[in-house]
Motif scaffolding. Sequence first.
Motif, mmCIF file in Angstrom:
data_model
loop_
_atom_site.group_PDB
_atom_site.id
_atom_site.type_symbol
_atom_site.label_atom_id
_atom_site.label_comp_id
_atom_site.label_asym_id
_atom_site.label_seq_id
_atom_site.Cartn_x
_atom_site.Cartn_y
_atom_site.Cartn_z
ATOM 1 N N MET A 209 0.827 -1.214 0.000
ATOM 2 C CA MET A 209 0.000 0.000 0.000
ATOM 3 C C MET A 209 0.859 1.261 0.000
ATOM 4 N N MET A 210 1.983 1.210 0.722
ATOM 5 C CA MET A 210 2.856 2.381 0.739
ATOM 6 C C MET A 210 3.469 2.630 -0.645
ATOM 7 N N ARG A 211 3.800 1.546 -1.368
ATOM 8 C CA ARG A 211 4.336 1.718 -2.725
ATOM 9 C C ARG A 211 3.291 2.384 -3.619
ATOM 10 N N TYR A 212 2.053 1.922 -3.440
ATOM 11 C CA TYR A 212 0.957 2.526 -4.209
ATOM 12 C C TYR A 212 0.853 4.025 -3.909
ATOM 13 N N LEU A 213 0.958 4.356 -2.618
ATOM 14 C CA LEU A 213 0.843 5.764 -2.227
ATOM 15 C C LEU A 213 2.000 6.587 -2.797
ATOM 16 N N ASP A 214 3.223 6.006 -2.785
ATOM 17 C CA ASP A 214 4.376 6.719 -3.323
ATOM 18 C C ASP A 214 4.194 6.984 -4.819
ATOM 19 N N ARG A 215 3.728 5.953 -5.541
ATOM 20 C CA ARG A 215 3.492 6.145 -6.980
ATOM 21 C C ARG A 215 2.486 7.270 -7.201
ATOM 22 N N ARG A 216 1.446 7.219 -6.368
ATOM 23 C CA ARG A 216 0.373 8.204 -6.486
ATOM 24 C C ARG A 216 0.915 9.622 -6.214
ATOM 25 N N ALA A 217 1.740 9.747 -5.170
ATOM 26 C CA ALA A 217 2.290 11.055 -4.814
ATOM 27 C C ALA A 217 3.220 11.568 -5.910
ATOM 28 N N ALA A 218 4.006 10.639 -6.487
ATOM 29 C CA ALA A 218 4.973 11.053 -7.503
ATOM 30 C C ALA A 218 4.267 11.567 -8.754
ATOM 31 N N SER A 219 3.105 10.985 -9.071
ATOM 32 C CA SER A 219 2.442 11.393 -10.313
ATOM 33 C C SER A 219 1.562 12.621 -10.106
ATOM 34 N N SER A 220 0.857 12.676 -9.008
ATOM 35 C CA SER A 220 -0.119 13.767 -8.884
ATOM 36 C C SER A 220 -0.023 14.478 -7.546
ATOM 37 N N GLY A 221 1.031 14.195 -6.775
ATOM 38 C CA GLY A 221 1.039 14.622 -5.389
ATOM 39 C C GLY A 221 1.679 15.973 -5.174
#
Lengths: 396, 396
Positions: free
Chosen positions: B318-330
């Motif tokens: 889940m943390m990897r998912y969140l990091d990907r999410r932050a990197a793209s739109s965060g």
Amino acid sequence: MQGSSPGAAPGPQPDLGAVYLEEHRELVLEEIRRIIRAGSPGDDRAYRLMLDYPLRRAKGLRPALCIAVCRALGGEREEVLPSAAVVEMYHNAFLIHDDIEDGSLTRRGGPALHRTHGVPAAVNCGDGLLALTLGPLLANTDRLGLGRALRILDVYARAVIESFEGQAQELSWIDEGTWQLTDADYESMVRRKTCSYSFVAPGLVGAAVAGAEPRLEALLVSFLESLGLAFQIQDDLLNLEEGRADYGKELAGDLWEGKRTLMLLHALRSAREADREEALRILRKPRPAAGSPEAGLADLLRGMVEERIIDEAGRAAMMRYLDRRAASSGEKTEDDVRFLWRLIDDHGGIEHARGVAGRHAASAEVRWRELAEVLADSVHKRFIGWLKDYVVQRTW
Amino acid sequence: MQGSSPGAAPGPQPDLGAVYLEEHRELVLEEIRRIIRAGSPGDDRAYRLMLDYPLRRAKGLRPALCIAVCRALGGEREEVLPSAAVVEMYHNAFLIHDDIEDGSLTRRGGPALHRTHGVPAAVNCGDGLLALTLGPLLANTDRLGLGRALRILDVYARAVIESFEGQAQELSWIDEGTWQLTDADYESMVRRKTCSYSFVAPGLVGAAVAGAEPRLEALLVSFLESLGLAFQIQDDLLNLEEGRADYGKELAGDLWEGKRTLMLLHALRSAREADREEALRILRKPRPAAGSPEAGLADLLRGMVEERIIDEAGRAAMMRYLDRRAASSGEKTEDDVRFLWRLIDDHGGIEHARGVAGRHAASAEVRWRELAEVLADSVHKRFIGWLKDYVVQRTW
């Protein structure tokens, strides 16, 4: 209750107030538009933002009171209009900042300004409305002469300080979790936060424009303070009343916000120890905020199921964990608010507040009879009488 | 660069400014304490809050400028002190609201007021400081007579409106994602947001207290506008400079906030298409906020592992998912900010801004020579000369 003022002419009085309010609201809005355009030309965005609250559905009691007092004392409409517009601009600036400070969600039937345009723009918009109040008050020197203009500025400066003080008092109670408060504490706060700028100052500004004598001013202050207290208590009572969809605030928003009201303070004083403890536990909890980690998490977990990071059973287990967590240490729930409501009902909080409001309304009535004796009959005098009855009717 | 003013007496001039500032800062703080106590007696909490920013390490340039102009023109210290205190109180009220609006984390070496006391108390504290400025300005009527008191109120009212307008302009650029801006756009914003209340108004208030002639006022405005522009550009340059721990703001906070500065606007105009696109993508991202859903989420997931709701592998996924999410739109990352920095360096953004500041400083120098000719020598005149050099020295 209508037409109780001595010397009032007979006539279709039930409509008098609504007609007077509507007519003057239009005049005041036109004046506000003029002030904003003259003070800050060319910035259409800031201009629209400053007009957002003023243009929403509102009665415009404050500027109407200001104009009515002035004209009942023989002043001219053109003389008082800019100052009445300032009264309304200050009110709206105060509401914009107050909604941020209270975390209010809605205002006058729409979302609060900081929710539609963000806190930064809302803070600045309130500052802008405030900034634009100085010009018309300074221009009063040409319009009314120095003596009257300076008197109005003095009244305005005092009201602005008092509303800050009342607000600071309320915020410090919230911040320090203070609930052991007397009705006198509540009234001292309301007198400064609301009565001063909403009732006393509009009346004194109107009187100053008309060049009223000090003796009459003192009577007016006494009348308007009582009226303002009755009005605010009734405002709190209306906020409690469920199902009044046309009231324009979130239902019982005051309970969600943990606002100090006579009803709640009375209930806390009257409740058994265990109930008081439970109520205080609830009142320490914040209201649920859009954008809190928990609120964001529910969305994220749904996203994770869609992207197959977790499965539905995992999501459900995590949501149950979050619910347990919220129930023990989190935000107020609907059950919490219902508990507060029942506590108020069980201990006669509403009757208590109505009684206090009624006593203030009765004081206002006495003062009004004295005032009415020295005022010649006019539609403006009759409107002030209507306003007094309107507050009284709201009370019981 | 010191002592360039014609007719200045020889002496230990490098210390003149620091001594003058320190001495007057104490006087002004004492006056502010008096105003707050007189205007709002008995509320210790609100009183302490209003003194928080004023008591932090600060130079007190604005009130010192106000006093120096007044006294260089023959006015008395006691005549100008209350108005100089108002200048400083307005500045602090503005900073409190500005920090909320910009999401600034620190101010003058400490956390911003809304971070230590919450947004509600900070909004109200700024309103309180503003409210308390009216009393001393109205009391000027007794102290200085009506003519000078009203002139000061006019100057003040204009400055307050202009700083609102400048702020509204900047907020609307942020809100609408506007980056295609010329240096003239930037200067128009700064002229209203900063120069007006920080340089022009303090000078004009001082001149009004001394009863200066209109011709001299016009010269003063021209001098102080140029000085104020040079000062603000240099302020932006200092914010960019890394490693200046004593500067008291978060390092390069302007880049994190996405503030429009000459350096960044120049770099965006000069950059190749691809770099500009990347910079704009970064600038669209918000700065990382304490308490964002993502920040809270990491804590929650750790709590779930401890309570065996999920296992460590699930948390990691889940943390990897969140990091990907932050990197793209965060939110902005440190790499993002470094990219902006390099873009500014590669396209000579700093040299460009220094050049513009230098031209404004040179204009101020020309105006100062004209002003210096009509002012008799005094420590106050020498301080104004020092202030001009101080701004110039900050510039290169």
